[in-house]
Design a protein around this motif. Structure first.
Motif, PDB file in Angstrom:
ATOM      1  N   ALA A   2      61.849  67.018  31.232  1.00  0.00           N
ATOM      2  CA  ALA A   2      62.927  67.998  31.105  1.00  0.00           C
ATOM      3  C   ALA A   2      63.081  68.784  32.400  1.00  0.00           C
ATOM      4  O   ALA A   2      62.097  69.104  33.092  1.00  0.00           O
ATOM      5  CB  ALA A   2      62.644  68.943  29.951  1.00  0.00           C
ATOM      6  N   LEU A   3      64.314  69.081  32.732  1.00  0.00           N
ATOM      7  CA  LEU A   3      64.579  69.902  33.906  1.00  0.00           C
ATOM      8  C   LEU A   3      64.077  71.323  33.652  1.00  0.00           C
ATOM      9  O   LEU A   3      64.226  71.859  32.557  1.00  0.00           O
ATOM     10  CB  LEU A   3      66.080  69.936  34.198  1.00  0.00           C
ATOM     11  CG  LEU A   3      66.696  68.634  34.707  1.00  0.00           C
ATOM     12  CD1 LEU A   3      68.218  68.724  34.669  1.00  0.00           C
ATOM     13  CD2 LEU A   3      66.230  68.337  36.130  1.00  0.00           C
ATOM     14  N   ARG A   5      64.137  75.296  33.528  1.00  0.00           N
ATOM     15  CA  ARG A   5      65.200  76.294  33.445  1.00  0.00           C
ATOM     16  C   ARG A   5      65.275  77.066  34.757  1.00  0.00           C
ATOM     17  O   ARG A   5      64.257  77.348  35.397  1.00  0.00           O
ATOM     18  CB  ARG A   5      64.917  77.276  32.299  1.00  0.00           C
ATOM     19  CG  ARG A   5      64.944  76.671  30.915  1.00  0.00           C
ATOM     20  CD  ARG A   5      66.326  76.177  30.523  1.00  0.00           C
ATOM     21  NE  ARG A   5      67.309  77.221  30.398  1.00  0.00           N
ATOM     22  CZ  ARG A   5      67.668  77.784  29.239  1.00  0.00           C
ATOM     23  NH1 ARG A   5      67.093  77.410  28.102  1.00  0.00           N
ATOM     24  NH2 ARG A   5      68.596  78.712  29.206  1.00  0.00           N
ATOM     25  N   CYS A  80      73.652  68.492  39.878  1.00  0.00           N
ATOM     26  CA  CYS A  80      74.316  69.307  38.865  1.00  0.00           C
ATOM     27  C   CYS A  80      75.782  68.906  38.754  1.00  0.00           C
ATOM     28  O   CYS A  80      76.334  68.272  39.661  1.00  0.00           O
ATOM     29  CB  CYS A  80      74.190  70.802  39.162  1.00  0.00           C
ATOM     30  SG  CYS A  80      75.289  71.414  40.451  1.00  0.00           S
ATOM     31  N   CYS A 110      76.683  66.562  27.590  1.00  0.00           N
ATOM     32  CA  CYS A 110      75.677  67.464  28.178  1.00  0.00           C
ATOM     33  C   CYS A 110      74.268  66.887  28.025  1.00  0.00           C
ATOM     34  O   CYS A 110      73.462  66.962  28.958  1.00  0.00           O
ATOM     35  CB  CYS A 110      75.759  68.837  27.519  1.00  0.00           C
ATOM     36  SG  CYS A 110      77.243  69.785  27.930  1.00  0.00           S
ATOM     37  N   ARG A 111      73.959  66.331  26.865  1.00  0.00           N
ATOM     38  CA  ARG A 111      72.632  65.739  26.654  1.00  0.00           C
ATOM     39  C   ARG A 111      72.422  64.534  27.566  1.00  0.00           C
ATOM     40  O   ARG A 111      71.327  64.350  28.124  1.00  0.00           O
ATOM     41  CB  ARG A 111      72.470  65.332  25.197  1.00  0.00           C
ATOM     42  CG  ARG A 111      72.196  66.491  24.254  1.00  0.00           C
ATOM     43  CD  ARG A 111      71.741  66.012  22.890  1.00  0.00           C
ATOM     44  NE  ARG A 111      72.809  65.323  22.177  1.00  0.00           N
ATOM     45  CZ  ARG A 111      73.700  65.934  21.404  1.00  0.00           C
ATOM     46  NH1 ARG A 111      73.637  67.253  21.243  1.00  0.00           N
ATOM     47  NH2 ARG A 111      74.636  65.242  20.788  1.00  0.00           N
ATOM     48  N   ASP A 114      71.533  65.580  31.008  1.00  0.00           N
ATOM     49  CA  ASP A 114      70.118  65.944  31.071  1.00  0.00           C
ATOM     50  C   ASP A 114      69.258  64.699  31.270  1.00  0.00           C
ATOM     51  O   ASP A 114      68.313  64.703  32.071  1.00  0.00           O
ATOM     52  CB  ASP A 114      69.720  66.683  29.794  1.00  0.00           C
ATOM     53  CG  ASP A 114      68.295  67.206  29.836  1.00  0.00           C
ATOM     54  OD1 ASP A 114      67.843  67.624  30.924  1.00  0.00           O
ATOM     55  OD2 ASP A 114      67.622  67.181  28.796  1.00  0.00           O
ATOM     56  N   GLU A 115      69.589  63.641  30.562  1.00  0.00           N
ATOM     57  CA  GLU A 115      68.824  62.394  30.683  1.00  0.00           C
ATOM     58  C   GLU A 115      68.929  61.798  32.079  1.00  0.00           C
ATOM     59  O   GLU A 115      68.054  61.024  32.490  1.00  0.00           O
ATOM     60  CB  GLU A 115      69.323  61.385  29.652  1.00  0.00           C
ATOM     61  CG  GLU A 115      69.037  61.797  28.203  1.00  0.00           C
ATOM     62  CD  GLU A 115      69.831  60.989  27.186  1.00  0.00           C
ATOM     63  OE1 GLU A 115      70.563  60.055  27.612  1.00  0.00           O
ATOM     64  OE2 GLU A 115      69.728  61.274  25.984  1.00  0.00           O
ATOM     65  N   TYR A 119      71.772  69.127  36.099  1.00  0.00           N
ATOM     66  CA  TYR A 119      72.082  70.428  35.519  1.00  0.00           C
ATOM     67  C   TYR A 119      73.578  70.487  35.205  1.00  0.00           C
ATOM     68  O   TYR A 119      74.396  69.802  35.828  1.00  0.00           O
ATOM     69  CB  TYR A 119      71.731  71.556  36.477  1.00  0.00           C
ATOM     70  CG  TYR A 119      70.252  71.849  36.584  1.00  0.00           C
ATOM     71  CD1 TYR A 119      69.585  72.511  35.558  1.00  0.00           C
ATOM     72  CD2 TYR A 119      69.525  71.474  37.718  1.00  0.00           C
ATOM     73  CE1 TYR A 119      68.220  72.791  35.650  1.00  0.00           C
ATOM     74  CE2 TYR A 119      68.170  71.745  37.825  1.00  0.00           C
ATOM     75  CZ  TYR A 119      67.518  72.398  36.782  1.00  0.00           C
ATOM     76  OH  TYR A 119      66.180  72.675  36.865  1.00  0.00           O
ATOM     77  N   LEU A 238      69.572  73.066  25.167  1.00  0.00           N
ATOM     78  CA  LEU A 238      69.500  72.050  26.214  1.00  0.00           C
ATOM     79  C   LEU A 238      69.045  72.715  27.513  1.00  0.00           C
ATOM     80  O   LEU A 238      69.727  73.593  28.039  1.00  0.00           O
ATOM     81  CB  LEU A 238      70.867  71.391  26.420  1.00  0.00           C
ATOM     82  CG  LEU A 238      71.401  70.545  25.260  1.00  0.00           C
ATOM     83  CD1 LEU A 238      72.777  69.986  25.604  1.00  0.00           C
ATOM     84  CD2 LEU A 238      70.447  69.412  24.925  1.00  0.00           C
ATOM     85  N   ASN A 240      69.010  71.791  30.533  1.00  0.00           N
ATOM     86  CA  ASN A 240      69.820  71.554  31.735  1.00  0.00           C
ATOM     87  C   ASN A 240      71.095  72.368  31.765  1.00  0.00           C
ATOM     88  O   ASN A 240      71.777  72.418  32.791  1.00  0.00           O
ATOM     89  CB  ASN A 240      70.163  70.070  31.859  1.00  0.00           C
ATOM     90  CG  ASN A 240      71.100  69.575  30.773  1.00  0.00           C
ATOM     91  OD1 ASN A 240      70.932  69.917  29.599  1.00  0.00           O
ATOM     92  ND2 ASN A 240      72.071  68.756  31.134  1.00  0.00           N
TER      93      ASN A 240
END
Length: 648
Positions: A2-3, A5, A80, A110-111, A114-115, A119, A238, A240
């Motif tokens: 996971a990125l 925060r 991003c 959006c998900r 993230d994968e 961002y 999420l 990201n």
């Protein structure tokens, strides 16, 4: 993995581990301004009568194509995206009626971002209020609720809309009917000016104008923010998702405008020169909206002379068409700004939009500041860590941000080389000195924008992320597209584009600021009538007409050498200096190591096809060529220098 925060520490984006992040990304995408079903491209005829039943599912691309496009962005080094949606996309069916299927689709995008290690900050986009007023953004029902009839805007001359100006049978670029970038003139037209004044300042200028029991300002803002909340609930959790843009390039309407003032040249009220198009005064706009004709000064760009020149005055609304619905009345007339008398219009209060109850109004202090707080409060009620990417009226950027802004605010202002944008021409400087002068000019412009962020976050400063910048790719009458159609696959047709982008990124590197380039449009075409699908703009770094090679991640890319370039993504400390010389391939990065951990530098194969050598002063480096990155560790706290040189 996971990125992490991101939060704000002074002028920097900082991760949970304390490392500094520079965000380099892209706007995704230009066609998100218009519906997918039916296709809302502005080169397709419409009367907007289907505005309640449209769907934006498929913008920026169908889910089946998402992995391809997101993978391409990752391969090009972006970390991003400024992900576009619109108020209309969410709430087109009517007040409080959200498109649940679209919300599910948007959250899935959006998900998937993230994968792919990207961002996201979410941009509720608009240009000149709505599609019905020549742009995009707000739902069509917003006009009905305030008493306006958008079907009359064109006949009254109250808006400049491509679908009503364009000769569809003729096709192609039509500078005579719809000149380049003239959509932006709509901010001065009455349909726009009325809506922006209601949205930001209805309580100040028409306090008795109520819609469903609320002042018009509260009604419009509550629904805008409600649509934003609907998206926020879907993307909550999420990691990201960084936050939300306040509102893309908002207008100011008639706020701070002298009732009779027409800007035809430098004056005590406005020292700038005239702008292309009609020089509307507020009373001109209000009269035209009421169904009266007006003769208004008109200006155009004289390319040969290199200046803006006055033309003959233009008679607007000669047919005397009112844009108010039957039974509706202008709330500003009712509030005492002006009156209709003897078939004409008479100003009652010249300073109506400048003073209220003895108080001199300020767009930034009185209207933008409360709006920023409302946006932040609403989205942070769902996730308290989300950032606010703030924008003010781009025509008032010199006024800066209001003094009172929420904590956790990012300076997300926009910047363009306006000359290149409007003329669709870029001439490569002939000498090194001229090249450096152009770069220095860009750096000064961006440094000014960066300086505006110093007042944010209670004076603690803010990161600057240039939310939009870029170039038209149809430069010189689409010469590069013609070369492509003739089979030229070399980089020569894209030389001007590459140089222009290189100079822009050089300036941002010098200032160590983040950015999201405008734009990546998956449906873009090498067609001057289509481009990004909106108002004949064509700034996409990707075109479907240049794609087709499934085994080449760069397939479809335009002028890649201009923006696929090395940069420091994350730094275990604070950046000090970053410089890339595209002509030689040399890259230099210096930072102050303040903590343990890796500094990650993106090193694209595109710029180093035969490989590269690395020298590190004050540390060591590990290459991760498979992921196009270099990982640097400092030997101890202090200055670290990294030099990358291509193998020729």
């Amino acid at each position: 993995m996971a990125l992490p925060r991101l939060q704000i520490e002074g002028e920097w984006f900082e991760g949970e581990d304390g490392r500094t992040h520079i965000l380099r990304g892209v706007n995704l995408g230009g066609d998100c301004k218009v519906p997918f079903t039916p296709n809302g491209y502005t080169n397709i005829p419409t009367d907007f009568s289907d505005h309640r039943t449209v769907s934006f599912i498929g913008r920026p691309f169908p889910l089946a194509e998402a992995a391809e496009h997101l993978g391409r962005l990752k391969a090009w080094g972006f970390n991003c995206v400024r992900l576009l949606t619109t108020w209309e996309a969410v709430e087109h069916a009517g007040p409080g009626n959200y498109d649940e299927a679209y919300l599910d689709y948007f959250a899935t995008i959006c998900r998937m971002a993230d994968e792919h290690g990207l961002y996201v900050f979410i941009d509720f986009h608009q240009d000149v209020w709505s599609r019905m007023t020549g742009g995009d953004g707000a739902p069509g029902w917003t006009f009905e609720t305030v008493g306006l009839d958008f079907t009359k805007f064109h006949a009254a001359g109250a808006a400049h809309v491509m679908q009503y100006k364009y000769d569809f049978a003729r096709g192609g670029r039509q500078e005579d009917r719809y000149p380049t970038m003239t959509w932006s003139q709509n901010y001065r037209y009455p349909a726009n000016a009325l809506m922006w004044t209601f949205f930001f300042a209805g309580k100040a200028f028409c306090p008795d104008f109520m819609v469903e029991g609320r002042n018009v300002q509260d009604f419009l803002q509550d629904h805008y923010l409600g649509a934003m909340e609907a998206v926020a609930h879907r993307v909550k959790g999420l990691p990201n998702v960084l936050g939300f843009d306040s509102l893309n390039e908002p207008g100011s309407g008639y706020v701070e405008k002298h009732m009779s003032y027409r800007h035809v040249g430098p004056s005590e009220l406005d020292r700038s020169g005239p702008q292309p198009g009609l020089a509307w005064s507020p009373i001109d706009g209000l009269a035209v909206a009421r169904g009266l004709s007006r003769d208004i000064p008109n200006f155009r760009v004289d390319k040969a002379a290199g200046k803006i020149v006055r033309m003959d005055d233009e008679r607007v609304n000669a047919a005397e068409v009112s844009i108010w619905l039957k039974g509706a009345e202008c709330p500003f007339e009712r509030a005492g700004a002006y009156r209709v008398k003897d078939g004409g219009v008479e100003v009652v209060d010249e300073f109506f939009f400048m003073k209220r109850s003895g108080h001199v109004v300020s767009m930034e202090r009185d209207f933008m500041s409360p709006f920023f707080h409302r946006v932040a409060d609403r989205v942070r009620g769902i996730d308290p860590d989300w950032l606010l990417f703030a924008e003010v009226d781009p025509w008032r950027l010199g006024h800066g941000f209001p003094k009172e802004t929420p904590r956790g605010t990012v300076n997300a202002s926009h910047w363009y080389d306006v000359g290149t944008l409007v003329t669709k021409e870029f001439r490569i400087p002939e000498t090194p000195e001229q090249m450096q002068a152009r770069e220095d000019s860009y750096t000064r412009n961006l440094a000014f924008i960066k300086s505006l962020g110093s007042s944010l976050n209670e004076g603690l400063g803010a990161p600057t992320l240039i939310g939009e910048f870029g170039i038209p790719f149809d430069l010189d009458h689409a010469a590069a597209y013609k070369a492509w159609a003739e089979g030229d696959r070399s980089s020569k047709p894209w030389e001007e584009h590459v140089v222009a982008l290189d100079l822009m990124y050089n300036a941002m590197d010098a200032l160590l600021i983040s950015s999201t380039q405008w734009n990546y449009t998956a449906s873009n075409r090498n067609d001057q009538a289509v481009g990004d699908g909106w108002n004949q703009e064509d700034l996409s770094i990707y075109s479907a007409d240049q794609g087709g090679s499934a085994n080449d991640i760069n397939s479809g890319g335009r002028a890649l050498e201009g923006f696929v370039r090395p940069y420091a993504r994350t730094t275990a400390g604070r950046p000090l200096k970053m410089k890339f010389k595209r002509e030689t391939g040399a890259f230099r990065y210096v930072y102050e190591a303040t903590r343990e951990g890796e500094t990650e530098i993106f090193v694209p194969r595109l710029q180093y096809p035969k490989g590269f050598t690395v020298e590190v002063e004050g540390g060591s480096a590990v290459r991760d060529d498979a992921n196009q990155r270099l990982l640097v560790r400092a030997d101890m706290p202090g200055k670290v220098g990294v030099s990358i040189t291509p193998i020729r």
